[in-house]
Structures are given as C-alpha cells and as structure tokens.
Motif scaffolding. Structure first.
Motif, mmCIF file in Angstrom:
data_model
loop_
_atom_site.group_PDB
_atom_site.id
_atom_site.type_symbol
_atom_site.label_atom_id
_atom_site.label_comp_id
_atom_site.label_asym_id
_atom_site.label_seq_id
_atom_site.Cartn_x
_atom_site.Cartn_y
_atom_site.Cartn_z
ATOM 1 N N PRO A 24 12.706 -33.302 -0.796
ATOM 2 C CA PRO A 24 13.761 -33.728 -1.724
ATOM 3 C C PRO A 24 13.503 -35.116 -2.312
ATOM 4 C CG PRO A 24 14.605 -33.567 0.533
ATOM 5 C CD PRO A 24 13.176 -33.153 0.562
ATOM 6 N N LEU A 25 14.000 -35.288 -3.523
ATOM 7 C CA LEU A 25 14.015 -36.601 -4.151
ATOM 8 C C LEU A 25 15.257 -37.326 -3.643
ATOM 9 C CD1 LEU A 25 13.000 -35.466 -7.728
ATOM 10 C CD2 LEU A 25 11.537 -36.510 -5.994
ATOM 11 N N SER A 26 15.601 -38.439 -4.183
ATOM 12 C CA SER A 26 16.732 -39.209 -3.654
ATOM 13 C C SER A 26 18.055 -38.899 -4.350
ATOM 14 C CB SER A 26 16.426 -40.703 -3.767
ATOM 15 O OG SER A 26 16.231 -41.034 -5.132
ATOM 16 N N LEU A 27 18.140 -37.748 -5.009
ATOM 17 C CA LEU A 27 19.395 -37.421 -5.675
ATOM 18 C C LEU A 27 19.555 -35.915 -5.796
ATOM 19 C CD1 LEU A 27 18.894 -36.504 -8.968
ATOM 20 C CD2 LEU A 27 17.814 -38.741 -8.809
ATOM 21 N N VAL A 28 20.784 -35.504 -5.922
ATOM 22 C CA VAL A 28 21.131 -34.111 -6.199
ATOM 23 C C VAL A 28 22.259 -34.154 -7.211
ATOM 24 C CG1 VAL A 28 22.205 -32.023 -5.281
ATOM 25 C CG2 VAL A 28 20.428 -33.170 -3.977
ATOM 26 N N THR A 29 22.113 -33.423 -8.282
ATOM 27 C CA THR A 29 23.165 -33.340 -9.290
ATOM 28 C C THR A 29 23.941 -32.051 -9.062
ATOM 29 O OG1 THR A 29 21.798 -34.536 -10.866
ATOM 30 C CG2 THR A 29 23.662 -33.290 -11.766
ATOM 31 N N PRO A 32 27.460 -25.879 -11.296
ATOM 32 C CA PRO A 32 28.121 -24.661 -10.818
ATOM 33 C C PRO A 32 27.272 -23.897 -9.793
ATOM 34 C CG PRO A 32 28.404 -24.858 -13.181
ATOM 35 C CD PRO A 32 27.428 -25.944 -12.762
ATOM 36 N N ALA A 33 25.956 -23.977 -9.912
ATOM 37 C CA ALA A 33 25.076 -23.277 -8.967
ATOM 38 C C ALA A 33 24.764 -24.115 -7.730
ATOM 39 C CB ALA A 33 23.779 -22.888 -9.656
ATOM 40 N N ARG A 34 24.829 -25.426 -7.839
ATOM 41 C CA ARG A 34 24.514 -26.326 -6.726
ATOM 42 C C ARG A 34 25.770 -27.099 -6.376
ATOM 43 N NH1 ARG A 34 20.189 -29.442 -8.622
ATOM 44 N NH2 ARG A 34 18.759 -27.879 -7.867
ATOM 45 N N ARG A 35 26.435 -26.665 -5.331
ATOM 46 C CA ARG A 35 27.733 -27.243 -4.989
ATOM 47 C C ARG A 35 27.685 -28.170 -3.789
ATOM 48 N NH1 ARG A 35 30.712 -21.616 -5.196
ATOM 49 N NH2 ARG A 35 28.681 -20.817 -5.744
ATOM 50 N N ILE A 36 26.487 -28.610 -3.392
ATOM 51 C CA ILE A 36 26.389 -29.515 -2.257
ATOM 52 C C ILE A 36 25.876 -30.860 -2.739
ATOM 53 C CG2 ILE A 36 26.004 -27.643 -0.601
ATOM 54 C CD1 ILE A 36 23.038 -28.377 -0.564
ATOM 55 N N GLY A 37 26.169 -31.884 -1.970
ATOM 56 C CA GLY A 37 25.703 -33.224 -2.295
ATOM 57 C C GLY A 37 24.355 -33.519 -1.650
ATOM 58 N N GLU A 40 24.147 -33.231 2.287
ATOM 59 C CA GLU A 40 24.136 -31.818 2.676
ATOM 60 C C GLU A 40 22.794 -31.163 2.331
ATOM 61 O OE1 GLU A 40 28.701 -30.528 1.871
ATOM 62 O OE2 GLU A 40 27.549 -31.449 0.237
ATOM 63 N N SER A 41 22.201 -31.565 1.215
ATOM 64 C CA SER A 41 20.913 -30.983 0.820
ATOM 65 C C SER A 41 19.815 -31.338 1.820
ATOM 66 C CB SER A 41 20.524 -31.431 -0.590
ATOM 67 O OG SER A 41 20.063 -32.770 -0.603
ATOM 68 N N LEU A 42 19.903 -32.532 2.421
ATOM 69 C CA LEU A 42 18.906 -32.919 3.425
ATOM 70 C C LEU A 42 19.009 -32.037 4.663
ATOM 71 C CD1 LEU A 42 19.018 -36.812 3.174
ATOM 72 C CD2 LEU A 42 17.348 -35.233 2.180
ATOM 73 N N GLY A 43 20.231 -31.701 5.067
ATOM 74 C CA GLY A 43 20.421 -30.785 6.191
ATOM 75 C C GLY A 43 19.867 -29.414 5.873
ATOM 76 N N PHE A 44 20.116 -28.936 4.662
ATOM 77 C CA PHE A 44 19.610 -27.644 4.204
ATOM 78 C C PHE A 44 18.080 -27.654 4.219
ATOM 79 C CE2 PHE A 44 18.509 -24.719 0.698
ATOM 80 C CZ PHE A 44 19.202 -23.579 1.105
ATOM 81 N N ALA A 45 17.483 -28.736 3.727
ATOM 82 C CA ALA A 45 16.021 -28.860 3.706
ATOM 83 C C ALA A 45 15.460 -28.884 5.119
ATOM 84 C CB ALA A 45 15.610 -30.131 2.947
ATOM 85 N N ARG A 46 16.135 -29.567 6.033
ATOM 86 C CA ARG A 46 15.679 -29.669 7.422
ATOM 87 C C ARG A 46 15.636 -28.290 8.097
ATOM 88 N NH1 ARG A 46 17.809 -34.011 8.270
ATOM 89 N NH2 ARG A 46 19.934 -33.319 8.631
ATOM 90 N N VAL A 47 16.656 -27.466 7.836
ATOM 91 C CA VAL A 47 16.680 -26.108 8.402
ATOM 92 C C VAL A 47 15.472 -25.312 7.912
ATOM 93 C CG1 VAL A 47 17.921 -23.906 8.340
ATOM 94 C CG2 VAL A 47 19.166 -26.035 8.762
ATOM 95 N N HIS A 48 15.192 -25.392 6.621
ATOM 96 C CA HIS A 48 14.049 -24.664 6.064
ATOM 97 C C HIS A 48 12.734 -25.193 6.623
ATOM 98 C CE1 HIS A 48 15.882 -21.990 3.090
ATOM 99 N NE2 HIS A 48 16.865 -22.880 3.152
ATOM 100 N N GLU A 49 12.614 -26.497 6.732
ATOM 101 C CA GLU A 49 11.383 -27.072 7.274
ATOM 102 C C GLU A 49 11.145 -26.598 8.704
ATOM 103 O OE1 GLU A 49 9.222 -31.337 8.211
ATOM 104 O OE2 GLU A 49 11.202 -31.335 7.282
#
Length: 98
Positions: A24-29, A32-37, A40-49
């Motif tokens: 991930p980069l240091s931001l998430v916009t 409607p399709a991406r409803r997490i900040g 939260e995206s870092l947690g999502f990325a960690r699960v996938h990793e």
C-alpha cells in the motif's frame, strides 16, 4: 461451486505459486467501491500477505512511483522464466509469458 479452471487446478495440482503483492501507498481514497480507510486497508493487506506468504512465493512491489512499480511487475515473468529448472518450481509455462 467450482469453476472448470479451479477443478482443473485441483485435479492436476498445478497453479502459479508466485504472487505479486503490491504494497500500500500512504493513502486510500474512499469511493462507493472502497468503503474502508487507510488503517483498515493495512489490516486487509496484512491478511492477504500472511495467507500468500504461507502458500506462495511472495514478490513484493514496494511503494514507489508508478513507472518504477510497472517496471518491477513487467520484469517478473522474464526473471522467472530465466531460472534454472531446479529452482523453477511453480514458474509459469513459457507459453503464458508471451
């Protein structure tokens, strides 16, 4: 229900083991399709990793300018195809690299 491709992979025991993990980069916009900040995206990325690290050969794509990331991704099929056979487990069939 399993798709034909998934059935074939399970039957034949073949799959592409290398996984490109775009860090991930240091931001998430939000959209409607991406409803997490970002947090939260870092947690999502960690699960996938963790899941891919346990079952695949991770190839990290670190934060960098877009052109640098694209160059790294584009180089992977050539790098994998150049591995000697004894190190090439899970390397894609050269027919898929063209």
């Amino acid at each position: 229900m399993l798709t034909g491709d998934l059935r074939r992979v399970l039957r034949d025991g073949t799959r592409q083991r290398q996984v490109l993990l775009v860090e991930p980069l240091s931001l998430v916009t939000r959209s409607p399709a991406r409803r997490i900040g970002y947090a939260e995206s870092l947690g999502f990325a960690r699960v996938h990793e963790e899941a891919h690290r346990a079952h695949s050969h991770l190839i990290a794509v670190p934060p960098a300018p877009v052109r640098a990331r694209v160059a790294l991704v584009e180089a992977q099929p050539r790098r994998l195809a150049a591995l000697p056979p004894e190190r090439a487990e899970g390397v894609p069939d050269p027919a898929y690299l063209t």
